[in-house]
Write a protein that holds these residues in place. Structure first.
Motif, short mmCIF file in Angstrom:
data_model
loop_
_atom_site.label_atom_id
_atom_site.label_comp_id
_atom_site.label_asym_id
_atom_site.label_seq_id
_atom_site.Cartn_x
_atom_site.Cartn_y
_atom_site.Cartn_z
N HIS A 183 0.81 -1.21 0.00
CA HIS A 183 0.00 0.00 0.00
C HIS A 183 0.84 1.27 0.00
CE1 HIS A 183 -3.85 -1.83 -0.11
NE2 HIS A 183 -3.64 -2.55 0.97
N THR B 43 -1.13 3.04 -2.89
CA THR B 43 -1.87 4.22 -2.46
C THR B 43 -0.96 5.35 -2.01
OG1 THR B 43 -3.67 2.77 -1.71
CG2 THR B 43 -3.67 5.04 -0.88
N GLN C 213 -5.41 4.30 3.32
CA GLN C 213 -5.73 2.93 2.92
C GLN C 213 -6.38 2.14 4.05
OE1 GLN C 213 -5.40 1.56 -0.27
NE2 GLN C 213 -6.72 0.08 0.74
N ASP D 176 -9.89 3.24 4.15
CA ASP D 176 -10.63 2.65 3.03
C ASP D 176 -11.02 1.21 3.32
OD1 ASP D 176 -10.97 4.74 1.27
OD2 ASP D 176 -9.70 3.91 -0.30
#
Length: 296
Positions: free
Chosen positions: A177, A181, A219, A222
């Motif tokens: 990530h 991201t 992240q 999310d």
């Protein structure tokens, strides 16, 4: 100005710049341009362009200096969403509460619209003018291309797709990530500093550290929202990560440890910027808090 008002104002400014960049171009195939605009102007939080504006202001720059890199990073982000939604990737049919690009148009048009948005970002950053020095433009192009490509977002997405249904360690999940991201979020902050032509290395170092923390926080949040929010709130199918058995923070850590991690990351983000001045850092810190507390 309150954070909500500032976010709205900067998002609207970014929207107008994006529309001006694309809406008046001639085309022998209008559906391509229509698909680009559909994907680019279809709402969204505009976190990445807002970060460009706030980082540019943090480094003493103006909104005018931030306009083009903010537009460029939103083009790259939008292209990534168009491609992520394709049948060969996540195969999603809903994005920002509307049909995804390949559903609204067709798969080939979606692929090409994504390609065009990606390349348009670099055309935008490289256009001649007196707003930036050539060295600034080159640095911004290098920053965005590194974050978006094989050394950043694309590598993270490839790793993610190849590990669906496979166990991952926390370290591997964080590395994935940080690329998928975090790289683009950190790049947004770097672009703001570069657009302002900052000459203070400590500013860029602090913004990079801040970006790493809020990128991971974004992240984690999310992943939590995919479980806790509904489809109408998210604007995309909820529970999709669980349905695909994708590696996520809640799956690895559990819900409550994820929420504790969010608070830890928020404190680390604050610590990265506060030595450079609490007043100057306040808008960025407020945005970090928004990322952690948001409901979609």
């Amino acid at each position: 100005m309150k954070l909500e008002q500032q976010l709205k104002a900067l998002a609207l400014r970014n929207q107008q710049v994006l529309q001006d960049c694309l809406a008046h171009q001639d085309s022998i195939h209008p559906p391509l341009q229509q698909a680009m605009l559909y994907s680019l102007l279809n709402g969204g939080k505009r976190i990445r362009p807002v970060l460009v504006y706030l980082a540019c202001d943090f480094c003493g720059g103006s909104a005018e200096q931030a306009d083009l890199p903010a537009a460029a990073i939103e083009m790259v982000h939008s292209y990534s969403l168009v491609h992520d939604d394709l049948p060969a990737m996540d195969n999603d049919e809903l994005r920002r509460g509307k049909p995804t690009c390949h559903i609204a148009f067709d798969e080939a048009t979606a692929i090409l619209a994504g390609d065009a948005l990606l390349t348009s970002a670099f055309e935008l950053l490289s256009q001649p003018g007196d707003r930036y020095q050539p060295a600034q433009q080159l640095a911004m192009i290098q920053c965005l291309s590194r974050a978006a490509g094989e050394r950043g977002m694309v590598q993270g997405q490839a790793f993610d797709l190849s590990h669906v249904g496979k166990p991952l360690s926390l370290e591997a999940l964080q590395q994935m990530h940080a690329l998928k991201t975090g790289a683009l979020i950190t790049a947004a902050l770097e672009l703001g500093a570069l657009a302002a032509n900052s000459k203070k290395p400590e500013q860029l170092t602090a913004l990079r550290q801040f970006g790493q923390h809020i990128g991971l926080a974004f992240q984690v949040k999310d992943d939590l929202l995919d479980i806790e929010a509904d489809t109408d709130t998210l604007g995309k199918p909820s529970g999709s990560d669980l349905a695909r058995n994708k590696p996520t923070y809640p799956a690895l850590l559990g819900l409550e440890p994820c929420k504790a991690l969010l608070e830890q990351l928020l404190h680390q983000a604050e610590a990265a910027l506060k030595p450079l001045g609490a007043d100057r850092a306040r808008p960025l810190l407020q945005l970090a808090d928004y990322i952690v507390r948001r409901s979609y």
